[in-house]
Motif scaffolding. Structure first.
Motif, PDB file in Angstrom:
ATOM      1  N   SER A 122      39.119  50.866  29.373  1.00  0.00           N
ATOM      2  CA  SER A 122      39.686  51.628  30.476  1.00  0.00           C
ATOM      3  C   SER A 122      41.123  52.040  30.211  1.00  0.00           C
ATOM      4  CB  SER A 122      39.639  50.778  31.748  1.00  0.00           C
ATOM      5  OG  SER A 122      40.294  51.419  32.801  1.00  0.00           O
ATOM      6  N   THR A 123      41.488  53.203  30.715  1.00  0.00           N
ATOM      7  CA  THR A 123      42.881  53.647  30.703  1.00  0.00           C
ATOM      8  C   THR A 123      43.512  53.474  32.074  1.00  0.00           C
ATOM      9  OG1 THR A 123      42.250  55.901  31.266  1.00  0.00           O
ATOM     10  CG2 THR A 123      42.486  55.386  28.923  1.00  0.00           C
ATOM     11  N   ILE A 124      42.730  53.074  33.076  1.00  0.00           N
ATOM     12  CA  ILE A 124      43.248  52.975  34.440  1.00  0.00           C
ATOM     13  C   ILE A 124      43.128  51.576  35.035  1.00  0.00           C
ATOM     14  CG2 ILE A 124      42.890  55.409  34.970  1.00  0.00           C
ATOM     15  CD1 ILE A 124      40.279  54.628  36.373  1.00  0.00           C
ATOM     16  N   TYR A 125      42.872  50.572  34.213  1.00  0.00           N
ATOM     17  CA  TYR A 125      42.790  49.195  34.709  1.00  0.00           C
ATOM     18  C   TYR A 125      44.180  48.760  35.163  1.00  0.00           C
ATOM     19  CZ  TYR A 125      40.826  44.543  35.133  1.00  0.00           C
ATOM     20  OH  TYR A 125      40.357  43.354  35.633  1.00  0.00           O
ATOM     21  N   PRO A 126      44.295  48.038  36.280  1.00  0.00           N
ATOM     22  CA  PRO A 126      45.617  47.600  36.746  1.00  0.00           C
ATOM     23  C   PRO A 126      46.321  46.733  35.703  1.00  0.00           C
ATOM     24  CG  PRO A 126      43.921  47.104  38.371  1.00  0.00           C
ATOM     25  CD  PRO A 126      43.224  47.587  37.150  1.00  0.00           C
ATOM     26  N   LEU A 127      47.610  46.942  35.551  1.00  0.00           N
ATOM     27  CA  LEU A 127      48.418  46.192  34.590  1.00  0.00           C
ATOM     28  C   LEU A 127      49.341  45.231  35.325  1.00  0.00           C
ATOM     29  CD1 LEU A 127      49.400  49.175  32.293  1.00  0.00           C
ATOM     30  CD2 LEU A 127      47.641  47.469  31.879  1.00  0.00           C
ATOM     31  N   SER A 182      42.529  49.604  41.563  1.00  0.00           N
ATOM     32  CA  SER A 182      41.959  48.282  41.821  1.00  0.00           C
ATOM     33  C   SER A 182      40.433  48.286  41.757  1.00  0.00           C
ATOM     34  CB  SER A 182      42.420  47.775  43.186  1.00  0.00           C
ATOM     35  OG  SER A 182      42.018  48.670  44.203  1.00  0.00           O
ATOM     36  N   VAL A 183      39.802  49.448  41.738  1.00  0.00           N
ATOM     37  CA  VAL A 183      38.340  49.528  41.688  1.00  0.00           C
ATOM     38  C   VAL A 183      37.805  48.872  40.409  1.00  0.00           C
ATOM     39  CG1 VAL A 183      36.382  51.104  41.560  1.00  0.00           C
ATOM     40  CG2 VAL A 183      38.245  51.563  43.141  1.00  0.00           C
ATOM     41  N   CYS A 184      38.439  49.167  39.290  1.00  0.00           N
ATOM     42  CA  CYS A 184      38.002  48.572  38.014  1.00  0.00           C
ATOM     43  C   CYS A 184      38.073  47.050  38.085  1.00  0.00           C
ATOM     44  CB  CYS A 184      38.867  49.069  36.866  1.00  0.00           C
ATOM     45  SG  CYS A 184      38.671  50.813  36.504  1.00  0.00           S
ATOM     46  N   HIS A 185      39.171  46.542  38.617  1.00  0.00           N
ATOM     47  CA  HIS A 185      39.317  45.086  38.697  1.00  0.00           C
ATOM     48  C   HIS A 185      38.302  44.491  39.668  1.00  0.00           C
ATOM     49  CE1 HIS A 185      41.004  41.171  38.351  1.00  0.00           C
ATOM     50  NE2 HIS A 185      41.237  41.121  39.654  1.00  0.00           N
ATOM     51  N   TYR A 186      37.999  45.182  40.746  1.00  0.00           N
ATOM     52  CA  TYR A 186      37.012  44.688  41.702  1.00  0.00           C
ATOM     53  C   TYR A 186      35.658  44.479  41.013  1.00  0.00           C
ATOM     54  CZ  TYR A 186      33.586  44.575  45.423  1.00  0.00           C
ATOM     55  OH  TYR A 186      32.541  44.209  46.226  1.00  0.00           O
ATOM     56  N   PHE A 187      35.209  45.484  40.253  1.00  0.00           N
ATOM     57  CA  PHE A 187      33.919  45.359  39.579  1.00  0.00           C
ATOM     58  C   PHE A 187      33.926  44.234  38.547  1.00  0.00           C
ATOM     59  CE2 PHE A 187      33.074  49.694  41.139  1.00  0.00           C
ATOM     60  CZ  PHE A 187      31.805  49.494  41.649  1.00  0.00           C
ATOM     61  N   THR A 188      34.972  44.155  37.742  1.00  0.00           N
ATOM     62  CA  THR A 188      35.013  43.105  36.718  1.00  0.00           C
ATOM     63  C   THR A 188      35.071  41.722  37.350  1.00  0.00           C
ATOM     64  OG1 THR A 188      37.426  43.334  36.518  1.00  0.00           O
ATOM     65  CG2 THR A 188      36.060  44.572  34.959  1.00  0.00           C
ATOM     66  N   LYS A 189      35.796  41.595  38.447  1.00  0.00           N
ATOM     67  CA  LYS A 189      35.888  40.312  39.150  1.00  0.00           C
ATOM     68  C   LYS A 189      34.518  39.896  39.697  1.00  0.00           C
ATOM     69  CE  LYS A 189      37.974  40.422  43.035  1.00  0.00           C
ATOM     70  NZ  LYS A 189      38.962  40.509  44.125  1.00  0.00           N
ATOM     71  N   GLU A 190      33.779  40.842  40.251  1.00  0.00           N
ATOM     72  CA  GLU A 190      32.445  40.536  40.782  1.00  0.00           C
ATOM     73  C   GLU A 190      31.480  40.154  39.659  1.00  0.00           C
ATOM     74  OE1 GLU A 190      31.622  40.191  44.044  1.00  0.00           O
ATOM     75  OE2 GLU A 190      33.791  40.462  44.299  1.00  0.00           O
ATOM     76  N   TRP A 191      31.565  40.858  38.531  1.00  0.00           N
ATOM     77  CA  TRP A 191      30.704  40.501  37.391  1.00  0.00           C
ATOM     78  C   TRP A 191      31.011  39.090  36.906  1.00  0.00           C
ATOM     79  CZ3 TRP A 191      32.088  45.744  34.818  1.00  0.00           C
ATOM     80  CH2 TRP A 191      31.281  46.753  35.362  1.00  0.00           C
ATOM     81  N   ALA A 192      32.300  38.731  36.870  1.00  0.00           N
ATOM     82  CA  ALA A 192      32.687  37.382  36.444  1.00  0.00           C
ATOM     83  C   ALA A 192      32.155  36.338  37.418  1.00  0.00           C
ATOM     84  CB  ALA A 192      34.205  37.282  36.315  1.00  0.00           C
ATOM     85  N   LYS A 193      32.177  36.645  38.710  1.00  0.00           N
ATOM     86  CA  LYS A 193      31.641  35.710  39.721  1.00  0.00           C
ATOM     87  C   LYS A 193      30.153  35.476  39.521  1.00  0.00           C
ATOM     88  CE  LYS A 193      34.749  36.713  43.573  1.00  0.00           C
ATOM     89  NZ  LYS A 193      34.826  37.341  44.915  1.00  0.00           N
ATOM     90  N   VAL A 204      39.516  45.906  27.821  1.00  0.00           N
ATOM     91  CA  VAL A 204      40.468  46.446  26.864  1.00  0.00           C
ATOM     92  C   VAL A 204      41.093  47.658  27.536  1.00  0.00           C
ATOM     93  CG1 VAL A 204      40.795  47.522  24.619  1.00  0.00           C
ATOM     94  CG2 VAL A 204      39.167  45.640  24.872  1.00  0.00           C
ATOM     95  N   HIS A 205      42.379  47.518  27.840  1.00  0.00           N
ATOM     96  CA  HIS A 205      43.115  48.630  28.441  1.00  0.00           C
ATOM     97  C   HIS A 205      43.892  49.307  27.330  1.00  0.00           C
ATOM     98  CE1 HIS A 205      46.625  50.574  30.245  1.00  0.00           C
ATOM     99  NE2 HIS A 205      45.811  50.835  31.245  1.00  0.00           N
ATOM    100  N   TYR A 206      43.656  50.590  27.166  1.00  0.00           N
ATOM    101  CA  TYR A 206      44.403  51.326  26.152  1.00  0.00           C
ATOM    102  C   TYR A 206      45.178  52.438  26.842  1.00  0.00           C
ATOM    103  CZ  TYR A 206      40.375  54.443  26.466  1.00  0.00           C
ATOM    104  OH  TYR A 206      39.386  55.267  26.925  1.00  0.00           O
ATOM    105  N   GLN A 207      46.329  52.727  26.293  1.00  0.00           N
ATOM    106  CA  GLN A 207      47.227  53.695  26.916  1.00  0.00           C
ATOM    107  C   GLN A 207      47.713  54.673  25.856  1.00  0.00           C
ATOM    108  OE1 GLN A 207      50.515  51.775  28.815  1.00  0.00           O
ATOM    109  NE2 GLN A 207      51.479  53.677  29.440  1.00  0.00           N
TER     110      GLN A 207
END
Length: 84
Positions: A7-12, A21-32, A40-43
């Motif tokens: 992602s290029t838009i994941y919260p830093l 925060s949408v990206c983090h919400y999905f990843t957090k739910e998958w981890a749960k 991997v956040h690239y800029q």
């Protein structure tokens, strides 16, 4: 199951650079759910002038394009946040 989010838009963690925060919400739910989640956040790296312009007109650029606008280059970092 392993999940890799590129992602290029994941919260830093920096205050100046805000992602969505949408990206983090999905990843957090998958981890749960028990998945092994990595992000991997690239800029893109631009000349200094572009970051100066972004600081001056961030709200205007965001309003016109809907894009996440970075105001500085972030150094590489590795951190864990909510199990991700």
């Amino acid at each position: 199951m392993n999940i890799l989010l590129l992602s290029t838009i994941y919260p830093l963690p920096s205050k100046e650079n805000k992602g969505t925060s949408v990206c983090h919400y999905f990843t957090k739910e998958w981890a749960k759910e028990g998945h092994n989640v990595r992000v991997v956040h690239y800029q893109a790296v631009y000349p200094f002038f572009y970051y100066w312009a972004a600081r001056v007109a961030r709200d205007l650029i965001t309003a016109k394009t809907g894009a996440v606008v970075y105001t500085k280059r972030d150094k590489g970092a590795q951190y864990e946040w909510d199990g991700v």
